[in-house]
Every structure is written in structure tokens, then in C-alpha cells.
Design a protein around this motif. Structure first.
Motif, PDB file in Angstrom:
ATOM      1  N   VAL A  34      32.131  -6.030  28.946  1.00 49.35           N
ATOM      2  CA  VAL A  34      32.169  -5.467  30.291  1.00 49.35           C
ATOM      3  C   VAL A  34      33.516  -4.788  30.487  1.00 49.35           C
ATOM      4  O   VAL A  34      34.564  -5.386  30.250  1.00 49.35           O
ATOM      5  CB  VAL A  34      31.963  -6.552  31.372  1.00 49.35           C
ATOM      6  N   VAL A  35      33.470  -3.522  30.907  1.00 57.08           N
ATOM      7  CA  VAL A  35      34.693  -2.774  31.204  1.00 57.08           C
ATOM      8  C   VAL A  35      34.762  -2.617  32.726  1.00 57.08           C
ATOM      9  O   VAL A  35      33.811  -2.151  33.347  1.00 57.08           O
ATOM     10  CB  VAL A  35      34.685  -1.394  30.518  1.00 57.08           C
ATOM     11  N   HIS A  36      35.895  -3.025  33.294  1.00 50.86           N
ATOM     12  CA  HIS A  36      36.099  -2.907  34.740  1.00 50.86           C
ATOM     13  C   HIS A  36      36.967  -1.690  35.033  1.00 50.86           C
ATOM     14  O   HIS A  36      37.947  -1.441  34.333  1.00 50.86           O
ATOM     15  CB  HIS A  36      36.774  -4.164  35.280  1.00 50.86           C
ATOM     16  N   SER A  37      36.575  -0.919  36.019  1.00 52.96           N
ATOM     17  CA  SER A  37      37.326   0.262  36.470  1.00 52.96           C
ATOM     18  C   SER A  37      37.434   1.285  35.336  1.00 52.96           C
ATOM     19  O   SER A  37      38.508   1.731  34.957  1.00 52.96           O
ATOM     20  CB  SER A  37      38.707  -0.164  36.972  1.00 52.96           C
ATOM     21  N   VAL A  57      28.592  -2.349  31.624  1.00 50.13           N
ATOM     22  CA  VAL A  57      28.134  -3.512  30.870  1.00 50.13           C
ATOM     23  C   VAL A  57      27.461  -3.001  29.600  1.00 50.13           C
ATOM     24  O   VAL A  57      26.527  -2.199  29.669  1.00 50.13           O
ATOM     25  CB  VAL A  57      27.143  -4.363  31.695  1.00 50.13           C
ATOM     26  N   ILE A  58      27.941  -3.473  28.444  1.00 48.58           N
ATOM     27  CA  ILE A  58      27.461  -2.980  27.150  1.00 48.58           C
ATOM     28  C   ILE A  58      26.875  -4.137  26.347  1.00 48.58           C
ATOM     29  O   ILE A  58      27.502  -5.200  26.213  1.00 48.58           O
ATOM     30  CB  ILE A  58      28.627  -2.342  26.365  1.00 48.58           C
ATOM     31  N   HIS A  59      25.677  -3.910  25.825  1.00 48.54           N
ATOM     32  CA  HIS A  59      25.025  -4.886  24.954  1.00 48.54           C
ATOM     33  C   HIS A  59      24.511  -4.118  23.735  1.00 48.54           C
ATOM     34  O   HIS A  59      23.884  -3.065  23.889  1.00 48.54           O
ATOM     35  CB  HIS A  59      23.868  -5.571  25.689  1.00 48.54           C
ATOM     36  N   PRO A  60      24.750  -4.625  22.519  1.00 47.97           N
ATOM     37  CA  PRO A  60      24.382  -3.871  21.314  1.00 47.97           C
ATOM     38  C   PRO A  60      22.897  -3.564  21.163  1.00 47.97           C
ATOM     39  O   PRO A  60      22.535  -2.590  20.515  1.00 47.97           O
ATOM     40  CB  PRO A  60      24.891  -4.738  20.163  1.00 47.97           C
ATOM     41  N   GLU A  61      22.021  -4.358  21.764  1.00 47.81           N
ATOM     42  CA  GLU A  61      20.582  -4.118  21.645  1.00 47.81           C
ATOM     43  C   GLU A  61      19.943  -3.633  22.949  1.00 47.81           C
ATOM     44  O   GLU A  61      19.005  -2.854  22.936  1.00 47.81           O
ATOM     45  CB  GLU A  61      19.879  -5.394  21.183  1.00 47.81           C
ATOM     46  N   GLY A  63      21.559  -2.016  25.528  1.00 51.04           N
ATOM     47  CA  GLY A  63      22.085  -0.741  25.997  1.00 51.04           C
ATOM     48  C   GLY A  63      23.269  -0.871  26.927  1.00 51.04           C
ATOM     49  O   GLY A  63      24.011  -1.845  26.878  1.00 51.04           O
ATOM     50  N   ILE A  64      23.410   0.133  27.805  1.00 56.86           N
ATOM     51  CA  ILE A  64      24.567   0.239  28.688  1.00 56.86           C
ATOM     52  C   ILE A  64      24.085   0.305  30.133  1.00 56.86           C
ATOM     53  O   ILE A  64      23.144   1.024  30.452  1.00 56.86           O
ATOM     54  CB  ILE A  64      25.388   1.495  28.358  1.00 56.86           C
ATOM     55  N   LEU A  65      24.773  -0.428  31.000  1.00 55.77           N
ATOM     56  CA  LEU A  65      24.479  -0.433  32.428  1.00 55.77           C
ATOM     57  C   LEU A  65      25.753  -0.089  33.185  1.00 55.77           C
ATOM     58  O   LEU A  65      26.799  -0.704  32.958  1.00 55.77           O
ATOM     59  CB  LEU A  65      23.986  -1.825  32.857  1.00 55.77           C
ATOM     60  N   PHE A  66      25.677   0.905  34.063  1.00 57.65           N
ATOM     61  CA  PHE A  66      26.806   1.289  34.907  1.00 57.65           C
ATOM     62  C   PHE A  66      26.579   0.702  36.289  1.00 57.65           C
ATOM     63  O   PHE A  66      25.503   0.880  36.868  1.00 57.65           O
ATOM     64  CB  PHE A  66      26.914   2.817  35.010  1.00 57.65           C
ATOM     65  N   ILE A  67      27.590   0.017  36.832  1.00 56.95           N
ATOM     66  CA  ILE A  67      27.476  -0.613  38.145  1.00 56.95           C
ATOM     67  C   ILE A  67      28.565  -0.061  39.057  1.00 56.95           C
ATOM     68  O   ILE A  67      29.744  -0.109  38.723  1.00 56.95           O
ATOM     69  CB  ILE A  67      27.614  -2.146  38.054  1.00 56.95           C
ATOM     70  N   GLU A  68      28.163   0.429  40.200  1.00 58.20           N
ATOM     71  CA  GLU A  68      29.087   0.920  41.222  1.00 58.20           C
ATOM     72  C   GLU A  68      28.995  -0.025  42.416  1.00 58.20           C
ATOM     73  O   GLU A  68      27.941  -0.160  43.027  1.00 58.20           O
ATOM     74  CB  GLU A  68      28.723   2.353  41.631  1.00 58.20           C
TER      75      GLU A  68
END
Length: 93
Positions: A34-37, A57-61, A63-68
Motif C-alpha cells: 500500500v502506497v500512501h499519498s 493498493v497493489i496485489h500481485p494477482e 491487481g491495483i486499486l486506487f482509493i481517494e
């Protein structure tokens, strides 16, 4: 626990509840990062603009989720595929 980047949250408006979200996301299983900011750069017609995503939020299987995160004092709505503030002002992308 998953990997948090950075390990402690950046400063944020407390009304957005990013701190609470940070604590929940850091409890994800080890395979999550998880990368913040997260800084986002957009290049259009040789012009660079910078924006920010609250959480990636990154998961190898999975995918990627962007949260605002949005503060509850400034409700938003989705109308015909566009996001708007309660005032009716369109959000920039």
C-alpha cells in the motif's frame, strides 16, 4: 501485515479519515503493498501536471486499486460518469 510505503502516514486533513484508513490498510496480509499519498504526474501537450492519490493498493494477482479519501463534510456524488462535489462543482481528474 502488508508493506506500507511510507511506514507512517503523511500529514492529512483529519476530516478525511486517512489515518483510520491507513491503519486498516496496514493490517492487510503480507502479499499486499500500500502506497500512501502517491504522486501522479500527467503529461499532455508537453505540459506536466501533478496530483495525488490517497492510497494505492497493489496485489500481485488481484491487481491495483486506487482509493481517494473524501471528508464527510464535503459529500460527493457520481452523475453520468462524472464526480461532483455537493456544491455541484465537477472534480478534476
Amino acid at each position: 501485515m502488508g508493506i506500507m510505503i511510507p511506514a507512517v502516514p503523511h500529514e492529512f486533513d483529519e476530516r478525511s479519515r486517512e489515518g483510520e484508513m491507513f491503519r486498516v490498510l496496514e493490517a492487510l496480509p503480507d502479499e499486499y503493498t500500500v502506497v500512501h499519498s502517491f504522486t501522479v504526474l500527467n503529461v499532455e501537450n508537453k505540459h506536466i501536471t501533478e496530483s495525488e492519490c490517497d492510497f494505492v493498493v497493489i496485489h500481485p494477482e488481484k491487481g491495483i486499486l486506487f482509493i481517494e479519501a473524501k471528508a464527510s463534510v464535503n459529500p460527493i456524488k457520481l452523475q453520468q460518469g462524472e464526480w461532483y462535489y455537493k456544491s455541484g462543482t465537477a472534480m478534476s481528474h
